[in-house]
Design an enzyme around this catalytic site. Structure first.
Site, PDB file in Angstrom:
ATOM      1  CG  ASP A  11      26.622  28.056   7.415  1.00 34.88           C
ATOM      2  OD1 ASP A  11      27.470  28.561   6.771  1.00 34.88           O
ATOM      3  OD2 ASP A  11      26.022  26.844   7.129  1.00 34.88           O
ATOM      4  CB  SER A  12      24.615  30.197   4.120  1.00 36.38           C
ATOM      5  OG  SER A  12      25.308  28.939   4.199  1.00 36.38           O
ATOM      6  CE1 TYR A  43      23.049  33.564   3.431  1.00 35.76           C
ATOM      7  CE2 TYR A  43      25.008  34.123   4.435  1.00 35.76           C
ATOM      8  CZ  TYR A  43      23.596  33.982   4.493  1.00 35.76           C
ATOM      9  OH  TYR A  43      22.700  34.357   5.499  1.00 35.76           O
ATOM     10  N   GLY A  44      27.002  30.946  -1.212  1.00 38.63           N
ATOM     11  CA  GLY A  44      28.335  30.747  -2.034  1.00 38.63           C
ATOM     12  C   GLY A  44      28.138  30.956  -3.499  1.00 38.63           C
ATOM     13  CB  CYS A  74      29.179  31.039   6.393  1.00 39.21           C
ATOM     14  SG  CYS A  74      28.826  30.944   4.987  1.00 39.21           S
ATOM     15  CG  ASN A  75      34.944  28.214   4.946  1.00 38.36           C
ATOM     16  OD1 ASN A  75      35.832  28.098   5.045  1.00 38.36           O
ATOM     17  ND2 ASN A  75      34.160  27.161   5.468  1.00 38.36           N
ATOM     18  CB  THR A  76      30.429  32.176   1.657  1.00 34.94           C
ATOM     19  OG1 THR A  76      30.805  30.693   0.939  1.00 34.94           O
ATOM     20  CG2 THR A  76      30.395  33.296   0.370  1.00 34.94           C
ATOM     21  CD  GLU A 153      21.794  21.790   2.461  1.00 34.54           C
ATOM     22  OE1 GLU A 153      20.681  21.519   3.029  1.00 34.54           O
ATOM     23  OE2 GLU A 153      22.536  22.638   3.128  1.00 34.54           O
ATOM     24  CB  CYS A 185      32.680  24.593   1.498  1.00 36.82           C
ATOM     25  SG  CYS A 185      30.922  24.357   1.611  1.00 36.82           S
ATOM     26  CB  THR A 186      29.767  24.881   6.771  1.00 30.92           C
ATOM     27  OG1 THR A 186      29.289  25.294   5.484  1.00 30.92           O
ATOM     28  CG2 THR A 186      30.669  26.381   7.555  1.00 30.92           C
ATOM     29  CG  HIS A 187      27.559  22.088   3.222  1.00 29.90           C
ATOM     30  ND1 HIS A 187      27.414  23.382   3.432  1.00 29.90           N
ATOM     31  CD2 HIS A 187      26.130  21.706   3.046  1.00 29.90           C
ATOM     32  CE1 HIS A 187      26.055  23.762   3.764  1.00 29.90           C
ATOM     33  NE2 HIS A 187      25.449  22.719   3.290  1.00 29.90           N
TER      34      HIS A 187
END
Ligand code: DGL
Length: 273
Positions: A11-12, A43-44, A74-76, A153, A185-187
């Site tokens: 992932d980013s 990255y997004g 990572c989705n992006t 984050e 999105c992963t977050h």
């Protein structure tokens, strides 16, 4: 390819740990090697060309580990670089967009699906494409939600600030009449409660949220079994963590993403060159 080999996950940054967690739960006998590109996150907000360049670096580093499969958590990256990685890397690859789209298609009744994601994922059109491939009658309303990543984050996942931010992003989707929301999105799974509550408050009824991490773990399980690559059941899996910057900060925030303390888990730094 050896069924005892590890599975690479990247992932980013930290967010992909939500996917690593789902894989650990679904496939506890597997060995996972996780790479978070913390030196270059996010990255997004970057161009597709830049994300592809970063993704090549992460993918080839993990491929050099002799992995038996690669999960792009990572989705992006899944949205813009999956085809390139599939051509260039000699390893089966699972992304997160297609499994998330499949999970949403199974849930929606009205065929009006909302997607919250990074600007890069929204600009790529990856979710509308993936959903159209499953059912062309589905209409997708995608919206970039750039403030949600930094909130996660920072650990600001509940309270007034995330609630107001969530409302700002959700209202236009609700106005489109969505009956399902994809956390693209992963977050965002960390903000699940806040998003769920706010969405319910705006609509006046619960709206199902779809998080592709479990569906991704299921896709991976299918791929491993089809290729006879699954680790023997009963084995004790593991999780090795690598980052490209600030390993101590990663350890601190990782517990929130994994849903458990990370004692005993060593985070090592690698250089992607
Ligand atoms: N991992 C990214 C994603 O799922 C979110 C964080 C970033 O922008 O790098 O799209």
């Amino acid at each position: 390819m050896d069924s005892a080999a590890a599975i690479g996950v990247f992932d980013s940054g930290l967010g992909g740990l939500t996917v690593a967690r789902a894989i650990r739960e679904a496939l506890p006998a597997e060995r996972l090697v996780y790479l978070g590109d913390t030196a270059r996150v996010p990255y997004g907000t970057r161009s597709a060309q830049t994300v592809i360049r970063y993704a090549r670096g992460c993918g080839s580093l993990l491929a050099r580990h002799g992995i038996k499969a690669l999960v792009v958590a990572c989705n992006t990256v899944s949205a813009v670089a999956l085809d390139v990685l599939r051509v260039e890397l000699d390893v089966p690859i699972v992304g997160v967009v297609e499994p998330g789209a499949r999970a949403a298609a199974a849930v929606t009744r009205s065929g009006r699906v909302g997607v919250l994601a990074t600007a890069g994922t929204v600009a790529s059109g990856a979710y509308p494409r993936a959903l159209a491939a499953i059912d062309p009658r589905i209409e997708v309303f995608a919206r970039a939600a750039p403030l949600l990543v930094p909130l996660c984050e920072e650990g600001w996942t509940s309270g007034e600030v995330p609630r107001l931010v969530a409302r700002r992003y959700l209202e236009p989707l609700v106005a489109c009449g969505i009956d399902t929301l994809v956390l693209g999105c992963t977050h965002y799974p960390l903000l699940r409660d806040t998003l769920e509550r706010e969405l319910c408050a705006i609509v006046g009824a619960p709206v199902p949220l779809v998080d592709g991490s479990r569906a991704t773990a299921e896709s991976l399980a299918r791929l491993l079994s089809e290729r006879s690559l699954a680790a023997p059941p009963g084995g004790c899996g593991s999780l090795e963590l690598f980052v490209t910057d600030l390993p101590d900060r990663f350890t601190e925030v990782a517990a929130r993403f994994l849903g458990r303390p990370v004692e005993g888990l060593q985070v090592r730094q690698v250089d992607l060159g």
